[in-house]
Design a protein around this motif. Structure first.
Motif, PDB file in Angstrom:
ATOM      1  N   ALA A 241      -3.126  -2.817   4.678  1.00 30.02           N
ATOM      2  CA  ALA A 241      -2.145  -1.786   5.042  1.00 30.02           C
ATOM      3  C   ALA A 241      -2.068  -0.720   3.962  1.00 30.02           C
ATOM      4  CB  ALA A 241      -0.786  -2.418   5.271  1.00 30.02           C
ATOM      5  N   ARG A 242      -1.649   0.467   4.378  1.00 35.15           N
ATOM      6  CA  ARG A 242      -1.634   1.601   3.449  1.00 35.15           C
ATOM      7  C   ARG A 242      -0.507   2.567   3.788  1.00 35.15           C
ATOM      8  NH1 ARG A 242      -7.532   3.297   4.561  1.00 35.15           N
ATOM      9  NH2 ARG A 242      -7.643   1.093   5.067  1.00 35.15           N
ATOM     10  N   GLY A 243      -0.046   3.298   2.763  1.00 34.20           N
ATOM     11  CA  GLY A 243       0.945   4.344   2.953  1.00 34.20           C
ATOM     12  C   GLY A 243       2.372   3.838   2.893  1.00 34.20           C
ATOM     13  N   PRO A 244       3.351   4.753   2.915  1.00 31.87           N
ATOM     14  CA  PRO A 244       4.759   4.361   2.790  1.00 31.87           C
ATOM     15  C   PRO A 244       5.273   3.531   3.955  1.00 31.87           C
ATOM     16  CG  PRO A 244       4.563   6.698   3.314  1.00 31.87           C
ATOM     17  CD  PRO A 244       3.192   6.224   2.971  1.00 31.87           C
ATOM     18  N   MET A 245       4.654   3.643   5.125  1.00 37.29           N
ATOM     19  CA  MET A 245       5.060   2.824   6.270  1.00 37.29           C
ATOM     20  C   MET A 245       4.084   1.682   6.521  1.00 37.29           C
ATOM     21  SD  MET A 245       7.880   4.355   6.895  1.00 37.29           S
ATOM     22  CE  MET A 245       8.563   3.890   8.501  1.00 37.29           C
ATOM     23  N   GLN A 246       3.109   1.508   5.624  1.00 36.08           N
ATOM     24  CA  GLN A 246       2.198   0.370   5.609  1.00 36.08           C
ATOM     25  C   GLN A 246       1.479   0.144   6.941  1.00 36.08           C
ATOM     26  OE1 GLN A 246       1.638  -2.070   2.508  1.00 36.08           O
ATOM     27  NE2 GLN A 246       1.638   0.155   2.267  1.00 36.08           N
ATOM     28  N   PHE A 247       0.666   1.110   7.315  1.00 36.41           N
ATOM     29  CA  PHE A 247      -0.124   1.024   8.540  1.00 36.41           C
ATOM     30  C   PHE A 247      -1.509   0.454   8.252  1.00 36.41           C
ATOM     31  CE2 PHE A 247       2.726   4.138  10.597  1.00 36.41           C
ATOM     32  CZ  PHE A 247       2.795   3.567  11.869  1.00 36.41           C
ATOM     33  N   LEU A 248      -1.988  -0.383   9.158  1.00 35.28           N
ATOM     34  CA  LEU A 248      -3.419  -0.659   9.197  1.00 35.28           C
ATOM     35  C   LEU A 248      -4.091   0.592   9.758  1.00 35.28           C
ATOM     36  CD1 LEU A 248      -3.391  -4.279  10.680  1.00 35.28           C
ATOM     37  CD2 LEU A 248      -3.705  -3.612   8.286  1.00 35.28           C
TER      38      LEU A 248
ATOM     39  N   ASP B  45      10.101   0.745   0.008  1.00 32.14           N
ATOM     40  CA  ASP B  45      11.243   1.339  -0.687  1.00 32.14           C
ATOM     41  C   ASP B  45      11.167   2.858  -0.614  1.00 32.14           C
ATOM     42  OD1 ASP B  45      13.630   1.428  -2.095  1.00 32.14           O
ATOM     43  OD2 ASP B  45      12.661   1.265  -4.068  1.00 32.14           O
ATOM     44  N   HIS B  46      10.901   3.362   0.605  1.00 32.14           N
ATOM     45  CA  HIS B  46      10.814   4.807   0.876  1.00 32.14           C
ATOM     46  C   HIS B  46       9.767   5.483   0.000  1.00 32.14           C
ATOM     47  CE1 HIS B  46      14.400   3.900   3.086  1.00 32.14           C
ATOM     48  NE2 HIS B  46      15.095   3.683   1.996  1.00 32.14           N
ATOM     49  N   GLY B  47       8.612   4.805  -0.121  1.00 27.36           N
ATOM     50  CA  GLY B  47       7.504   5.374  -0.866  1.00 27.36           C
ATOM     51  C   GLY B  47       7.603   5.228  -2.370  1.00 27.36           C
ATOM     52  N   ARG B  48       8.642   4.572  -2.865  1.00 25.96           N
ATOM     53  CA  ARG B  48       8.818   4.449  -4.319  1.00 25.96           C
ATOM     54  C   ARG B  48       8.103   3.238  -4.906  1.00 25.96           C
ATOM     55  NH1 ARG B  48      15.082   5.938  -3.611  1.00 25.96           N
ATOM     56  NH2 ARG B  48      14.997   3.912  -2.572  1.00 25.96           N
ATOM     57  N   SER B  49       7.669   2.320  -4.059  1.00 25.18           N
ATOM     58  CA  SER B  49       7.021   1.116  -4.560  1.00 25.18           C
ATOM     59  C   SER B  49       5.699   1.452  -5.245  1.00 25.18           C
ATOM     60  CB  SER B  49       6.760   0.139  -3.414  1.00 25.18           C
ATOM     61  OG  SER B  49       5.998  -0.967  -3.855  1.00 25.18           O
ATOM     62  N   ALA B  50       5.436   0.727  -6.340  1.00 27.90           N
ATOM     63  CA  ALA B  50       4.175   0.904  -7.064  1.00 27.90           C
ATOM     64  C   ALA B  50       3.138  -0.133  -6.672  1.00 27.90           C
ATOM     65  CB  ALA B  50       4.429   0.830  -8.575  1.00 27.90           C
ATOM     66  N   LEU B  51       3.419  -0.908  -5.628  1.00 32.14           N
ATOM     67  CA  LEU B  51       2.483  -1.940  -5.200  1.00 32.14           C
ATOM     68  C   LEU B  51       1.206  -1.321  -4.635  1.00 32.14           C
ATOM     69  CD1 LEU B  51       4.950  -4.428  -3.455  1.00 32.14           C
ATOM     70  CD2 LEU B  51       3.760  -4.758  -5.633  1.00 32.14           C
ATOM     71  N   PRO B  52       0.104  -2.063  -4.682  1.00 34.94           N
ATOM     72  CA  PRO B  52      -1.157  -1.546  -4.130  1.00 34.94           C
ATOM     73  C   PRO B  52      -1.009  -1.179  -2.656  1.00 34.94           C
ATOM     74  CG  PRO B  52      -1.557  -3.529  -5.423  1.00 34.94           C
ATOM     75  CD  PRO B  52      -0.067  -3.397  -5.298  1.00 34.94           C
TER      76      PRO B  52
ATOM     77  N   VAL C 294       0.425   1.559  -1.347  1.00 38.51           N
ATOM     78  CA  VAL C 294       1.475   2.512  -0.994  1.00 38.51           C
ATOM     79  C   VAL C 294       1.007   3.945  -1.220  1.00 38.51           C
ATOM     80  CG1 VAL C 294       3.819   3.315  -1.502  1.00 38.51           C
ATOM     81  CG2 VAL C 294       3.329   0.852  -1.421  1.00 38.51           C
ATOM     82  N   HIS C 295       0.417   4.213  -2.375  1.00 43.47           N
ATOM     83  CA  HIS C 295      -0.020   5.578  -2.700  1.00 43.47           C
ATOM     84  C   HIS C 295      -1.536   5.753  -2.632  1.00 43.47           C
ATOM     85  CE1 HIS C 295       4.066   6.539  -3.888  1.00 43.47           C
ATOM     86  NE2 HIS C 295       4.094   5.405  -4.567  1.00 43.47           N
ATOM     87  N   SER C 296      -2.259   4.654  -2.728  1.00 45.16           N
ATOM     88  CA  SER C 296      -3.718   4.711  -2.625  1.00 45.16           C
ATOM     89  C   SER C 296      -4.221   3.298  -2.355  1.00 45.16           C
ATOM     90  CB  SER C 296      -4.351   5.248  -3.917  1.00 45.16           C
ATOM     91  OG  SER C 296      -4.061   4.400  -5.020  1.00 45.16           O
ATOM     92  N   GLY C 297      -5.437   3.198  -1.856  1.00 50.10           N
ATOM     93  CA  GLY C 297      -5.997   1.889  -1.578  1.00 50.10           C
ATOM     94  C   GLY C 297      -5.248   1.166  -0.476  1.00 50.10           C
ATOM     95  N   THR C 298      -5.332  -0.154  -0.463  1.00 55.42           N
ATOM     96  CA  THR C 298      -4.647  -0.967   0.542  1.00 55.42           C
ATOM     97  C   THR C 298      -4.048  -2.195  -0.131  1.00 55.42           C
ATOM     98  OG1 THR C 298      -6.574  -2.334   1.091  1.00 55.42           O
ATOM     99  CG2 THR C 298      -6.313  -0.263   2.314  1.00 55.42           C
ATOM    100  N   ASN C 299      -3.137  -2.832   0.594  1.00 51.49           N
ATOM    101  CA  ASN C 299      -2.650  -4.121   0.108  1.00 51.49           C
ATOM    102  C   ASN C 299      -3.606  -5.223   0.583  1.00 51.49           C
ATOM    103  OD1 ASN C 299      -2.064  -4.648   2.798  1.00 51.49           O
ATOM    104  ND2 ASN C 299       0.157  -4.565   2.543  1.00 51.49           N
ATOM    105  N   ASP C 300      -3.238  -6.490   0.357  1.00 50.54           N
ATOM    106  CA  ASP C 300      -4.123  -7.594   0.701  1.00 50.54           C
ATOM    107  C   ASP C 300      -4.436  -7.661   2.196  1.00 50.54           C
ATOM    108  OD1 ASP C 300      -4.200  -8.310  -1.927  1.00 50.54           O
ATOM    109  OD2 ASP C 300      -2.693  -9.896  -1.760  1.00 50.54           O
ATOM    110  N   ALA C 301      -3.512  -7.132   3.006  1.00 53.18           N
ATOM    111  CA  ALA C 301      -3.711  -7.170   4.464  1.00 53.18           C
ATOM    112  C   ALA C 301      -4.430  -5.929   4.985  1.00 53.18           C
ATOM    113  CB  ALA C 301      -2.372  -7.323   5.175  1.00 53.18           C
TER     114      ALA C 301
END
Length: 320
Positions: free
Chosen positions: A95-102, A77-84, A86-93
């Motif tokens: 991925a990190r950052g507003p464009m969710q890169f590995l 959501d253009h960096g607005r998401s509060a999910l893990p 996006v702004h720090s750490g990684t998601n379950d896969a």
């Protein structure tokens, strides 16, 4: 001041702040990237992100900024998401950052295509500037360059047909006039047909198939287009040849609109295949036995494209 006016003003202010080559690059995005932002884009996309999408898209020939923005919308959501992640750490896969890169993917891309000045030092996937330019480079290398294969490029970003469909649909909403061009606005019925067809992605090709609602596992090419337009309240003949003959034809050389039926074969003889054009050079079709319903380019090397028709309701006016 309304939201749209405020967003537009914010974008113009950002142009003035950027100045010089940066501003020139962003402004060139309005032309070289093909479309201008729609009202929904100006309302939804933060002005700093919009400027980055438009400027980054100019680094890849024929990559429309709206596709890049649609990836950003879908991922965070253009960096607005509060999910893990996006702004720090990684998601379950991972991925990190507003464009969710590995991280390995991000590092591999920036090694070949270092983002321009204006981001973090060293470049970071959490930095919007670095992430968006890197996403543009990744899409470009994956098939978006020169419009070679946009579908493959988006699929490379996230290996799922639903993801490709969602990104293309969002891109159309962000572009000025759905369908990647102000002259390519679809009818309401066309949008209903596309929506139906998108819901069938992944079903198997079945010769003579009319879909699960009839007890069939899947569709053949004309079964899919007929069912899609039935869902939109328009009756089509059953076979590709009959649908082509039914028209009305889109004149040769005229820009296609989302919802047009695209045909393959000999215009003066046998038509053997039909797909549903979705915009951006793509179609949804049931290709052949052993394949599933998918999104793919409507023109490809060695094809026998025969032309297009534009079904419409006699009782309604087009919104295009």
């Amino acid at each position: 001041m309304g939201k749209i006016a405020a967003a537009a003003l914010g974008l113009l202010v950002l142009v003035a702040v950027l100045g010089g080559a940066g501003a020139g690059g962003m402004l060139s995005g309005f032309g070289s990237s093909g479309t201008q932002p729609s009202a929904s884009a100006l309302t939804d996309i933060p002005s700093d992100y919009l400027a980055l999408y438009m400027d980054a898209a100019t680094t890849c020939p024929r990559l429309d900024w709206s596709v890049l923005a649609a990836v950003g919308k879908t991922e965070s959501d253009h960096g607005r998401s509060a999910l893990p992640g996006v702004h720090s750490g990684t998601n379950d896969a991972g991925a990190r950052g507003p464009m969710q890169f590995l991280l390995p993917t991000f590092q591999s891309v920036i090694a070949k295509h270092p983002p321009p000045q204006g981001g973090a030092t060293p470049p970071s996937p959490y930095n919007a500037h670095d992430a968006i330019y890197t996403a543009a480079a990744y899409l470009c290398d994956s098939g978006a360059r020169d419009g070679r294969n946009l579908t493959d490029a988006i699929y490379a970003y996230n290996h799922a047909d639903w993801y490709v469909s969602d990104v293309l649909t969002q891109a159309q909403a962000y572009a000025s006039g759905a369908g990647f061009g102000a002259d390519a606005t679809p009818t309401a019925a066309a949008l209903q047909a596309i929506n139906y067809a998108q819901g069938q992605l992944g079903l198997p090709y079945e010769w003579g198939g009319n879909g699960p609602s009839t007890g069939d596992a899947g569709f053949d090419c004309s079964g899919l287009t007929r069912a899609a337009y039935t869902a939109a309240g328009i009756s089509l003949p059953r076979t590709a040849q009959a649908q082509y003959d039914a028209g009305p034809r889109v004149p040769a050389g005229q820009q296609l609109k989302p919802g047009d039926l695209v045909f393959y074969g000999n215009p003066g003889g046998a038509i053997h295949h039909v797909g549903l054009y979705t915009g951006g050079g793509q179609m949804i079709d049931a290709p052949r036995p052993g394949k599933t319903i998918r999104i793919e380019p409507y023109r490809y090397q060695g094809d026998d494209y025969a032309g297009a028709t534009r079904p419409f309701k006699l009782t309604t006016r087009s919104i295009g």
